[in-house]
Motif scaffolding. Structure first.
Motif, PDB file in Angstrom:
ATOM      1  N   ALA A 153       0.826  -1.209   0.000  1.00  0.00           N
ATOM      2  CA  ALA A 153       0.000   0.000   0.000  1.00  0.00           C
ATOM      3  C   ALA A 153       0.858   1.257   0.000  1.00  0.00           C
ATOM      4  N   LEU A 154       1.879   1.289   0.847  1.00  0.00           N
ATOM      5  CA  LEU A 154       2.749   2.474   0.884  1.00  0.00           C
ATOM      6  C   LEU A 154       3.467   2.668  -0.445  1.00  0.00           C
ATOM      7  N   PHE A 155       3.953   1.576  -1.033  1.00  0.00           N
ATOM      8  CA  PHE A 155       4.657   1.691  -2.313  1.00  0.00           C
ATOM      9  C   PHE A 155       3.722   2.197  -3.405  1.00  0.00           C
ATOM     10  N   GLU A 156       2.513   1.647  -3.478  1.00  0.00           N
ATOM     11  CA  GLU A 156       1.566   2.060  -4.510  1.00  0.00           C
ATOM     12  C   GLU A 156       1.143   3.514  -4.346  1.00  0.00           C
ATOM     13  N   PHE A 157       0.865   3.918  -3.127  1.00  0.00           N
ATOM     14  CA  PHE A 157       0.436   5.296  -2.908  1.00  0.00           C
ATOM     15  C   PHE A 157       1.577   6.271  -3.190  1.00  0.00           C
ATOM     16  N   ILE A 158       2.773   5.941  -2.742  1.00  0.00           N
ATOM     17  CA  ILE A 158       3.901   6.861  -2.939  1.00  0.00           C
ATOM     18  C   ILE A 158       4.252   6.993  -4.416  1.00  0.00           C
ATOM     19  N   THR A 159       4.371   5.867  -5.124  1.00  0.00           N
ATOM     20  CA  THR A 159       4.710   5.950  -6.549  1.00  0.00           C
ATOM     21  C   THR A 159       3.600   6.631  -7.339  1.00  0.00           C
ATOM     22  N   GLY A 160       2.348   6.337  -7.006  1.00  0.00           N
ATOM     23  CA  GLY A 160       1.240   6.969  -7.715  1.00  0.00           C
ATOM     24  C   GLY A 160       1.189   8.469  -7.499  1.00  0.00           C
ATOM     25  N   LEU A 161       1.356   8.901  -6.256  1.00  0.00           N
ATOM     26  CA  LEU A 161       1.315  10.339  -5.958  1.00  0.00           C
ATOM     27  C   LEU A 161       2.483  11.073  -6.611  1.00  0.00           C
ATOM     28  N   LEU A 162       3.660  10.462  -6.586  1.00  0.00           N
ATOM     29  CA  LEU A 162       4.807  11.099  -7.225  1.00  0.00           C
ATOM     30  C   LEU A 162       4.608  11.204  -8.737  1.00  0.00           C
ATOM     31  N   ASN A 163       3.997  10.188  -9.324  1.00  0.00           N
ATOM     32  CA  ASN A 163       3.791  10.208 -10.766  1.00  0.00           C
ATOM     33  C   ASN A 163       2.843  11.324 -11.178  1.00  0.00           C
ATOM     34  N   ILE A 164       1.733  11.480 -10.471  1.00  0.00           N
ATOM     35  CA  ILE A 164       0.789  12.523 -10.864  1.00  0.00           C
ATOM     36  C   ILE A 164       1.317  13.907 -10.507  1.00  0.00           C
ATOM     37  N   GLN A 165       2.288  13.993  -9.594  1.00  0.00           N
ATOM     38  CA  GLN A 165       2.904  15.272  -9.279  1.00  0.00           C
ATOM     39  C   GLN A 165       4.111  15.567 -10.173  1.00  0.00           C
ATOM     40  N   LEU A 166       4.374  14.659 -11.127  1.00  0.00           N
ATOM     41  CA  LEU A 166       5.483  14.819 -12.085  1.00  0.00           C
ATOM     42  C   LEU A 166       6.827  14.846 -11.371  1.00  0.00           C
ATOM     43  N   GLU A 167       6.921  14.147 -10.241  1.00  0.00           N
ATOM     44  CA  GLU A 167       8.168  14.103  -9.473  1.00  0.00           C
ATOM     45  C   GLU A 167       8.574  12.650  -9.239  1.00  0.00           C
ATOM     46  N   TYR A 168       8.422  11.821 -10.264  1.00  0.00           N
ATOM     47  CA  TYR A 168       8.715  10.401 -10.114  1.00  0.00           C
ATOM     48  C   TYR A 168      10.222  10.198  -9.998  1.00  0.00           C
ATOM     49  N   VAL A 169      10.669   9.682  -8.856  1.00  0.00           N
ATOM     50  CA  VAL A 169      12.100   9.584  -8.573  1.00  0.00           C
ATOM     51  C   VAL A 169      12.586   8.136  -8.461  1.00  0.00           C
ATOM     52  N   PHE A 170      11.696   7.163  -8.626  1.00  0.00           N
ATOM     53  CA  PHE A 170      12.098   5.771  -8.485  1.00  0.00           C
ATOM     54  C   PHE A 170      12.866   5.311  -9.718  1.00  0.00           C
ATOM     55  N   PRO A 171      13.881   4.469  -9.537  1.00  0.00           N
ATOM     56  CA  PRO A 171      14.586   3.918 -10.707  1.00  0.00           C
ATOM     57  C   PRO A 171      13.671   2.969 -11.467  1.00  0.00           C
ATOM     58  N   GLY A 172      13.770   2.976 -12.765  1.00  0.00           N
ATOM     59  CA  GLY A 172      12.925   2.119 -13.581  1.00  0.00           C
ATOM     60  C   GLY A 172      11.633   2.809 -13.969  1.00  0.00           C
ATOM     61  N   SER A 173      10.915   2.186 -14.871  1.00  0.00           N
ATOM     62  CA  SER A 173       9.676   2.757 -15.395  1.00  0.00           C
ATOM     63  C   SER A 173       8.556   2.679 -14.366  1.00  0.00           C
ATOM     64  N   PHE A 174       7.732   3.703 -14.337  1.00  0.00           N
ATOM     65  CA  PHE A 174       6.592   3.734 -13.429  1.00  0.00           C
ATOM     66  C   PHE A 174       5.621   2.594 -13.723  1.00  0.00           C
ATOM     67  N   TYR A 175       5.394   2.299 -14.995  1.00  0.00           N
ATOM     68  CA  TYR A 175       4.348   1.349 -15.377  1.00  0.00           C
ATOM     69  C   TYR A 175       4.567  -0.045 -14.787  1.00  0.00           C
ATOM     70  N   PRO A 176       5.726  -0.704 -15.023  1.00  0.00           N
ATOM     71  CA  PRO A 176       5.886  -2.052 -14.446  1.00  0.00           C
ATOM     72  C   PRO A 176       5.969  -2.046 -12.928  1.00  0.00           C
ATOM     73  N   LEU A 177       6.616  -1.036 -12.349  1.00  0.00           N
ATOM     74  CA  LEU A 177       6.729  -1.002 -10.893  1.00  0.00           C
ATOM     75  C   LEU A 177       5.355  -0.854 -10.243  1.00  0.00           C
ATOM     76  N   HIS A 178       4.544   0.031 -10.782  1.00  0.00           N
ATOM     77  CA  HIS A 178       3.213   0.249 -10.210  1.00  0.00           C
ATOM     78  C   HIS A 178       2.321  -0.968 -10.458  1.00  0.00           C
ATOM     79  N   PHE A 179       2.476  -1.592 -11.617  1.00  0.00           N
ATOM     80  CA  PHE A 179       1.657  -2.757 -11.960  1.00  0.00           C
ATOM     81  C   PHE A 179       1.982  -3.939 -11.051  1.00  0.00           C
ATOM     82  N   TYR A 180       3.262  -4.290 -10.950  1.00  0.00           N
ATOM     83  CA  TYR A 180       3.640  -5.433 -10.116  1.00  0.00           C
ATOM     84  C   TYR A 180       3.409  -5.129  -8.634  1.00  0.00           C
ATOM     85  N   GLY A 181       3.669  -3.898  -8.236  1.00  0.00           N
ATOM     86  CA  GLY A 181       3.403  -3.511  -6.849  1.00  0.00           C
ATOM     87  C   GLY A 181       1.941  -3.665  -6.489  1.00  0.00           C
ATOM     88  N   ALA A 182       1.058  -3.396  -7.448  1.00  0.00           N
ATOM     89  CA  ALA A 182      -0.376  -3.541  -7.203  1.00  0.00           C
ATOM     90  C   ALA A 182      -0.749  -4.982  -6.895  1.00  0.00           C
TER      91      ALA A 182
END
Length: 450
Positions: A175-204
């Protein structure tokens, strides 16, 4: 001597029993075994693993159960709409659409995304992102309410308890990973290594595994507690054994969580409605001024940001249409001379923002497919942009999207020529499709099996 000793023992129990907090004694320094007991109490209640460490009177099974049921409904909605968002990209259609390679069995639910109703993606993605934002205070309150259990010792008392702790780890971490990556993505401040799409998908899916296990273990008790209003002889393991004096009631705590969610709703939902966009203070696509006039509506990326120049879209620009009939090249003037059709469609982005319906005008994709050699039942189309780099400069559309009469190679919007930022000289517009599949600055359409 006996009476004095009993009084001293009573005062010790009154001062220290169940609180773990030391206070001054009228009898001076203690002797014998009392200091050892006192030291043990002091040391134990300084550790998060001790029940006496957590002293809020708000915590309790009923308080947690209410928050849990809210999250049960809310997170289910967010998870399902997130899966729908992924399906809307048609990732199994072509590699350029698939941002999560190797998804394997996790793509079991994928289906051909429909073109109607035309506002479908606007609704599902708006619910996904806005719902996630609104649930942040509820999630934080729920984690706060159960935090004593995260430190409880021993880690596992039985096989069932071990499974519960593992599910809790997956649930909280996911839950923390999904919320943090999602919020950063919509704020245009995505700082995680790797693409948002697979990380958010597998994290879900990691989160969902913990979510299902946790619901299966806890839902019956939560429902029982909420129905009866009491534990019926069970121990309330979340309640503090020595609570502080209340500074807020549980009803007040619920009101505070609700007020936080309402505030986030008011300051974010406006980005999905043109008339309320200025109220979306917490979202980059809310307060940004898109300008005025027929082209004055929200965009994701400007022509300058992806280095589109006049040389790319000027007199030398051509649209190449490929198929069994070969390669056909058209100028913008030749496209304007073809039969023109109009469609009122929104733009909806994966970041959760969307526009109202705009009036688009241009050539139907199925008419261009007929020119390419598919006069009857056109197949899918591979779309290429003059954009040289960046994601989704190429995209694939299904046959049902090509056949829809509202699917256009748009040349105008709201009665005016497209602006460079909206895709001049030509762009794709398809009903119910994610904004990134409505490719701008189109230079080539290849019709055929994808």
């Amino acid at each position: 001597m006996g009476d004095r000793r009993h009084k001293r023992t009573f005062r010790f129990l009154f001062r220290f029993g169940g609180t773990g907090r030391a206070g001054p004694s009228d009898d001076g320094p203690s002797t014998g075994r009392v200091p050892a007991v006192l030291d043990r109490l002091r040391t134990t209640d300084r550790l998060p693993s001790s029940p006496g460490f957590w002293r809020s009177p708000v915590r309790g099974v009923r308080f947690t159960a209410v928050l849990g049921l809210v999250l049960l409904v809310g997170l289910t909605l967010v998870f399902v709409t997130g899966l729908l968002s992924y399906a809307a990209y048609n990732p199994d259609l072509a590699p350029v659409n698939d941002k999560t390679p190797g998804k394997g069995v996790l793509g079991f639910y994928l289906f051909a995304w429909p073109t109607g109703p035309h506002w479908l993606y606007r609704l599902t993605q708006g619910l996904h992102v806005t719902g996630g934002i609104v649930l942040v205070p509820v999630l934080l309150a729920k984690l706060w309410s159960v935090i004593p259990k995260l430190f409880a010792l021993p880690p596992a008392r039985s096989v069932g308890h071990a499974l519960e702790r593992v599910s809790l780890l997956l649930l909280v971490g996911g839950a923390l990973f999904e919320f943090i990556t999602g919020l950063l993505n919509i704020q245009l401040e995505y700082v995680f290594p790797g693409s948002f799409y697979p990380l958010h998908f597998y994290g879900a899916w990691v989160f969902f595994a913990g979510f299902v296990a946790h619901v299966g273990l806890k839902l019956p008790r939560a429902v029982r507690v909420l129905r009866s209003g009491e534990l019926r002889g069970e121990t309330d393991e979340l309640a503090s054994p020595a609570p502080h004096t209340p500074t807020i009631s549980r009803r007040g705590a619920f009101a505070m969580v609700g007020a936080g969610s309402l505030l986030l709703l008011v300051t974010s939902v406006g980005r999905s409605f043109d008339a309320l966009r200025s109220t979306a203070l917490l979202t980059p696509r809310g307060v940004a001024d898109p300008g005025t006039g027929p082209n004055g509506f929200q965009i994701n990326k400007t022509a300058a940001s992806v280095r589109i120049t006049r040389a790319d879209t000027g007199e030398r620009w051509r649209l190449t249409v490929s198929g069994p009939a070969g390669d056909l090249a058209f100028t913008r003037e030749q496209l304007l001379a073809m039969d023109q059709y109009s469609a009122a469609l929104p733009i909806a982005c994966v970041e959760g923002w969307s526009t109202a319906n705009q009036w688009w005008r241009g050539v139907r994709l199925r008419d261009l497919a007929a020119l390419a050699g598919y006069p009857d039942r056109p197949p899918g189309v591979f779309v290429e942009s003059v954009q040289r780099s960046g994601p989704f400069r190429k995209a694939a559309l299904r046959d049902n999207q090509v056949r829809d009469p509202r699917s256009l190679l748009a040349l105008e919007v709201n009665g005016e020529t497209l602006s460079p930022d909206h895709g001049y000289p030509a762009r794709i517009i398809v009903p119910a499709a994610p904004g990134v599949l409505n490719t701008k600055w189109v230079t080539r359409l290849t019709f055929g099996e994808l």
